[in-house]
Enzyme design. Structure first.
Site, PDB file in Angstrom:
ATOM      1  N   CYS A 135      24.842  40.936 -30.351  1.00 20.61           N
ATOM      2  CA  CYS A 135      25.809  40.793 -29.265  1.00 20.61           C
ATOM      3  C   CYS A 135      26.229  42.145 -28.691  1.00 20.61           C
ATOM      4  CB  CYS A 135      27.040  40.037 -29.751  1.00 20.61           C
ATOM      5  SG  CYS A 135      26.655  38.344 -30.206  1.00 20.61           S
ATOM      6  N   HIS A 136      26.650  43.074 -29.563  1.00 21.62           N
ATOM      7  CA  HIS A 136      27.128  44.360 -29.048  1.00 21.62           C
ATOM      8  C   HIS A 136      26.535  45.552 -29.792  1.00 21.62           C
ATOM      9  CE1 HIS A 136      30.095  41.244 -28.035  1.00 21.62           C
ATOM     10  NE2 HIS A 136      30.019  41.816 -26.844  1.00 21.62           N
ATOM     11  N   GLY A 137      25.420  45.325 -30.504  1.00 19.75           N
ATOM     12  CA  GLY A 137      24.683  46.422 -31.097  1.00 19.75           C
ATOM     13  C   GLY A 137      25.334  47.098 -32.281  1.00 19.75           C
ATOM     14  N   PRO A 150      30.105  49.040 -32.452  1.00 19.54           N
ATOM     15  CA  PRO A 150      31.548  48.799 -32.264  1.00 19.54           C
ATOM     16  C   PRO A 150      32.262  48.083 -33.411  1.00 19.54           C
ATOM     17  CG  PRO A 150      30.286  47.211 -30.999  1.00 19.54           C
ATOM     18  CD  PRO A 150      29.275  48.115 -31.655  1.00 19.54           C
TER      19      PRO A 150
END
Lengths: 175, 403, 275
Positions: A135-137, A150
């Site tokens: 989703c956001h690495g 993150p």
């Protein structure tokens, strides 16, 4: 007559009866309150039993536990070495690999990214040889610790125990 | 404390209301235990709403899930079995209380002037309860639920011209099915809340005209009355204790006594049980419906009309009874008629329970004949009551001037 | 007082009526059996229910499911976890599975023409309850009864005397000789006859026989014992919360009784001033 009634009201008998009645009404509320607690079929999902006798070196399985995905990874010596190497580096959420496993070869992780709750990809998809949350690495290493991206915390290790050498029980029995 | 009450009372006169309508409310001092059943019905209504609310949190109004969700409540939910058995048996005890309440009103002339509107509101509540009970019985989605729903909704098809379309509209399909269950669940949830509203109006009407009493005369406030509290609060509470003992005996030790075995079989639209019966509280009316079978093609509609009329006739009871005396205690003929009516209603219920083609003494007396006779007696009660009072056939015994 | 007398008379009269009632359907009433769980003080015979679970798993579940119960719940009857596991394996399932039979609905329908009913609620879902299920298991023809049928039908006709004899032996409730004959012909043709099944013929051949299941605790395994045990088990399966219900019931009724006596005393005290 009104005076007699006043007297009666202070009567021991009336006090006893009132207290007894009020206690009964209060007790009657209990079944209603209890009916909100997890029911027997839900409690049966509190723990998940997994047979790990057939788990090969390097193999990872995903099992449901309390409706959530759990990764069970049989780590190779290389994966363990990479995890131990991470112990010495500076980590966003410092933790020793030894504190995250009960047996060095077996890694059990709640597969929910600590960023926004996505399920990370299987082992070997991220940097550090670990898991990538698409989703956001966020990259987790072979101990499930956050290394890059993150996510604020390491992947959670759920409570688990060994019922016998080949049976893993995830979660604590309730009720 | 009193400062706070003063502040509130200046804006909303709560103390005044409680005093005038509850604690100091003047109540005839001679009320007997038959007068307990109003408060008992209210207590059951509260039990039903409380248990129903919590059952609804676990129940699933879906034709595929409903049956098993009830079993889920029975087996898995903490005290779910208790909630369900309290609710299922609560229906039975609700009707026991309500029937005795109605019969008490009929015996002591509580429907007579000036209490006609109070009486009518009561009948409206009774109709609403019947609808609520019927739809509630559908929810477990067992065989009796399903076929009970099929038979009762099919009664509407007797209505000329629009009947068939009306039934399809109620079903939301071509048979009783998922849409029917879903809407019955919503209505079963809604109706009791409306009942609470109408009960408030019922109490308002009661407090406007005050309670009737066993002697049936207008009372003199003070001389003939007692403050409601503590005299009748304690009497009502004592009655509740006795009632709860009987109710809880059934809940804990015979919870299926009033339920039909067939309702533990999941609904099967392809197969009707060999013998379907409604719940016991509908049996007399069901017997009236079935006993009208001699009018050919008109029988179906006539049966439905007779069934509805058997309750609706209570609306005109205040105008049928012309006696100068309210209470049947002083009316020898009316009293006998009344007991005939009660016994007759029980026999009607028994006829309704048995298969329509059953008979007594190896075929000598077909049950349908008994059903027709009892139906005639049921309506005969109202006609005869009117005749003996309108034509002054009955000579009432002297009535006391005060209590 | 007169009112109470009237009510009592009515109840008595209503109670008497069924004695003379003649309904058209004539399935015999299942004879009452002794069940340990009957009555307000009764409690389930767990040893019998445990044996019955074995019968259910080894025999009934070849065709029937008991889907509202999970194998794991059998531990409430005293099975160990290992025993539960091996019972589940009889049906090729794991211990957390529902007790579904080996036969799926389609093949069951192919084999019997009907889907065998789920047994989870069977003792609650039939009039006669436990007694009915027991009567069905024992309601098939014994060897002696079968011999009698063969003897009667040897000449292909049924005399009045024979019809009477058969009626009492097979509990066929009819006065019609032709009906008896038709029943016998169907019976000889191989259909499953049961004295207590409405209509007498059912899709299920006799499911339980003497000695069909071997008990480990040394209890005899006659048909009567096997069926008594399995019905005890099914009674538990139909409502596993009965024991909890009854024990709570005593507390609640005891409490209500004391409360009501107290309320009555208070009522007497308050009303003393008026009377």
């Amino acid at each position: 007559m009104a005076i007699e009634v006043e007297e009666n009201r202070r009567d021991f008998l009336i006090l006893t009866t009132s207290a007894f009645g009020v206690a009964g009404v209060a007790a009657a509320a209990w079944p209603f309150i209890r009916s909100w607690s997890p029911s027997a079929d839900v409690l049966a999902q509190a723990t998940t039993e997994v047979d790990i006798s057939t788990l090969q070196k390097g193999q990872m399985i995903t099992v449901p536990w309390q409706g959530k995905p759990v990764f069970i990874l049989h780590r190779t010596p290389e994966m363990i070495a990479m995890a131990l190497k991470g112990d010495g580096e500076s980590l966003p959420d410092p933790a020793k690999d030894a504190d995250r496993v009960k047996r060095p070869e077996l890694l059990v992780l709640l597969a929910i990214c600590t960023h926004l709750g996505c399920v990370p990809q299987p082992i070997g998809t991220g940097s550090y040889g670990g898991f990538l949350c698409p989703c956001h690495g966020s990259h987790y290493d072979t101990s499930g610790r956050i290394r890059q991206g993150p996510a604020p915390r390491n992947l959670e290790v759920p409570y688990y125990d060994f019922k016998n050498p080949t049976t893993l029980v995830i979660g604590k029995a309730l009720g | 404390m009193s400062k706070i009450m003063e502040w509130i009372d200046a804006r909303l006169p709560v103390t005044e209301l409680i005093k005038s309508q509850a604690t100091e409310y003047p109540t005839p001092k001679n009320l007997n235990y038959w007068w307990n059943f109003g408060s008992l019905a209210l207590m059951v209504l509260i039990i039903m709403i409380a248990t129903g609310l919590f059952l609804a949190m676990h129940y699933k109004p879906d034709a595929l899930l409903a049956f098993n969700s009830v079993e889920h409540i029975m087996r898995d939910v903490n005290y779910g079995w208790l909630l369900r058995y309290m609710h299922a048996n609560g229906a039975t005890f609700f009707f026991i209380a309500v029937y005795i309440h109605i019969l008490r009103g009929m015996y002591y002339g509580s429907y007579r002037a000036p209490r006609e509107i109070l009486w009518w509101i009561g009948i409206v509540i009774f109709f609403m309860l019947m609808g609520t009970a019927f739809m509630g019985y559908v929810l477990p989605w067992g065989q009796m639920s399903y076929w009970g729903a099929a038979v009762i909704t099919n009664l509407m098809s007797a209505i000329p011209v629009v009947g068939e379309d009306l039934v399809v509209w109620i079903w939301g399909g071509f048979s009783v099915a998922d849409p029917t269950l879903n809407r019955f669940f919503v209505l079963h949830f809604l109706l009791p809340l409306l009942v609470v509203g109408v009960v408030v109006v019922h109490l308002w009407a009661l407090h406007a005209v005050h309670s009737n009493n066993p002697v049936g005369i207008d009372v003199h406030e003070g001389k003939d009355t007692l403050p409601f509290h503590p005299y009748f609060t304690i009497k009502d509470l004592y009655g509740m204790g006795v009632f709860l003992i009987i109710y809880c005996y059934f809940v804990f030790f015979a919870p299926n006594a009033f339920l039909e075995a067939d309702n533990y079989i999941p609904a099967d639209p392809m197969k009707t049980p060999a013998h379907i019966v409604p719940e016991w509280y509908f049996l007399p009316f069901y017997a009236i419906l079935r006993s009208i079978d001699f009018l050919g093609a008109f029988s179906k509609l006539a049966g439905v009309i007779a069934m509805v009329a058997s309750i609706a006739i209570l609306f005109i009871l205040p105008f049928l009874d012309r006696s100068p005396v309210r209470s049947f205690r002083y009316r020898p003929l009316s009293k006998q008629l009344f007991w005939l009516f009660v016994v007759n209603a029980i026999i009607l219920g028994w006829v309704g329970y048995n298969p329509p083609d059953a008979s007594l003494f190896h075929g000598a007396i077909p049950l349908i004949l008994i059903g027709r006779t009892c139906t005639a007696i049921y309506f005969g009660y109202f006609v005869l009551l009117w005749l003996i009072t309108a034509l002054n056939i009955e000579k009432p015994r002297p009535v006391p001037k005060s209590l | 007082m007169r009112l109470i007398k009237t009510i009592m008379a009515v109840c008595f009269a209503v109670g008497m009526v069924p004695a003379v009632l003649h309904a058209s359907s004539g399935t015999p009433i299942p004879p009452a059996q002794k069940w340990s769980q009957d009555g307000i003080f009764g409690s389930l015979d767990k040893a019998a229910a445990k044996r019955g679970a074995q019968v259910a798993v080894e025999v009934c579940m070849a065709c029937h499911s008991i889907s509202l119960v999970k194998f794991d719940q059998l531990r409430q009857l005293g099975f160990t976890e290992a025993e539960v596991k091996s019972l589940a394996e009889v049906q090729g399932r794991t211990k957390t599975d529902r007790m579904n039979g080996a036969l799926d609905e389609t093949s069951a329908k192919d084999a019997f023409g009907v889907v065998p009913p789920d047994l989870s609620l069977i003792t609650k879902a039939r009039k006669g309850y436990e007694d009915y299920t027991y009567a069905i298991l024992n309601g098939y023809l014994s060897d002696a009864e079968r011999e009698l049928v063969n003897k009667v039908m040897a000449d292909g006709s049924v005399s009045d005397q024979e019809a009477l004899e058969l009626q009492s032996a097979l509990l066929i409730n009819t006065h019609d000789k032709d009906h008896v004959k038709a029943t016998l012909e169907r019976l000889i043709g191989g259909a499953s006859f049961n004295k207590y099944f409405p209509g007498n013929f059912l899709a299920m051949p006799q499911p339980l026989n003497n000695g069909q299941v071997s008990y480990t605790d040394g209890t005899e395994n006659s048909l009567k014992q096997l069926s008594h045990d399995v019905v005890t088990f099914l009674s538990w399966a139909a409502e596993p919360t009965v024991a909890e219900r009854k024990s709570l019931g005593f507390w609640v009724l005891g409490y209500l009784f004391i409360l009501t006596v107290l309320l009555y005393a208070v009522k007497r005290r308050i009303w003393a001033a008026v009377h």
